[in-house]
Design an enzyme around this catalytic site. Sequence first.
Site, mmCIF file in Angstrom:
data_model
loop_
_atom_site.group_PDB
_atom_site.id
_atom_site.type_symbol
_atom_site.label_atom_id
_atom_site.label_comp_id
_atom_site.label_asym_id
_atom_site.label_seq_id
_atom_site.Cartn_x
_atom_site.Cartn_y
_atom_site.Cartn_z
ATOM 1 N N HIS A 7 -16.782 -2.617 -8.024
ATOM 2 C CA HIS A 7 -16.298 -1.261 -8.300
ATOM 3 C C HIS A 7 -15.830 -1.131 -9.744
ATOM 4 C CE1 HIS A 7 -12.141 -2.672 -8.289
ATOM 5 N NE2 HIS A 7 -12.469 -3.397 -7.225
ATOM 6 N N ARG A 56 -11.843 2.716 -4.032
ATOM 7 C CA ARG A 56 -12.344 2.318 -5.347
ATOM 8 C C ARG A 56 -13.830 1.983 -5.278
ATOM 9 N NH1 ARG A 56 -8.524 -1.420 -3.504
ATOM 10 N NH2 ARG A 56 -9.083 -3.628 -3.485
ATOM 11 N N GLU A 78 -12.055 -5.996 0.332
ATOM 12 C CA GLU A 78 -11.460 -7.123 -0.387
ATOM 13 C C GLU A 78 -10.609 -7.959 0.561
ATOM 14 O OE1 GLU A 78 -11.640 -9.394 -2.450
ATOM 15 O OE2 GLU A 78 -11.223 -8.417 -4.364
#
Length: 183
Positions: A7, A56, A78
């Site tokens: 990102h 994001r 993540e």
Amino acid sequence: MIFLLRHGRIKDHETKRFIGATDVELDPMGIDQALYWKKAFSSLNFEAVHSSSLQRCTRTAELIANDKKIITSPALNEIHMGKWDGCSFDQIKQQSAKEFEKRGKNLDTYKTPGGESFHDTSCRAVPYFKDCATTLKNNILFVTHAGVIRVILCHLLGIKLADLFQIKISYAQLFVIQPDLPS
């Protein structure tokens, strides 16, 4: 071809902190980075665009993909940093020095309180990636995070997860992978 893209740059990126599952927005540079990739990818037709479910990544993917459907999956999120999520490195070093040190010595298996390890992240991200990539007929784009990209690259390159930080990844960095994936 398989395209793995981190990102774009995020708001408040200057503070070194554990972001993980914290849902932060792109900053203006991050938006510009996504628009750069939109232009660079303009001649490609992506069969599929996959994204982490965190904003994001979804915002980066939206800016690149135009009207193409984006498939979001928490498998591409993540690493979840649990109670450390959103905290600065300095804050964790001060409050949990021994735990911070343990994590540094056991990057692959250490779980932050309420969080997951890179091994856990690998166990969800790699199978999802492989499943999507094996159905590949044309180009496929994955927009995800540095930790997820690292565990995928460790798998593909035969690097131990404990050594994943040897792979340096910048905001909006692209990795291009041939579709003949190892099992």
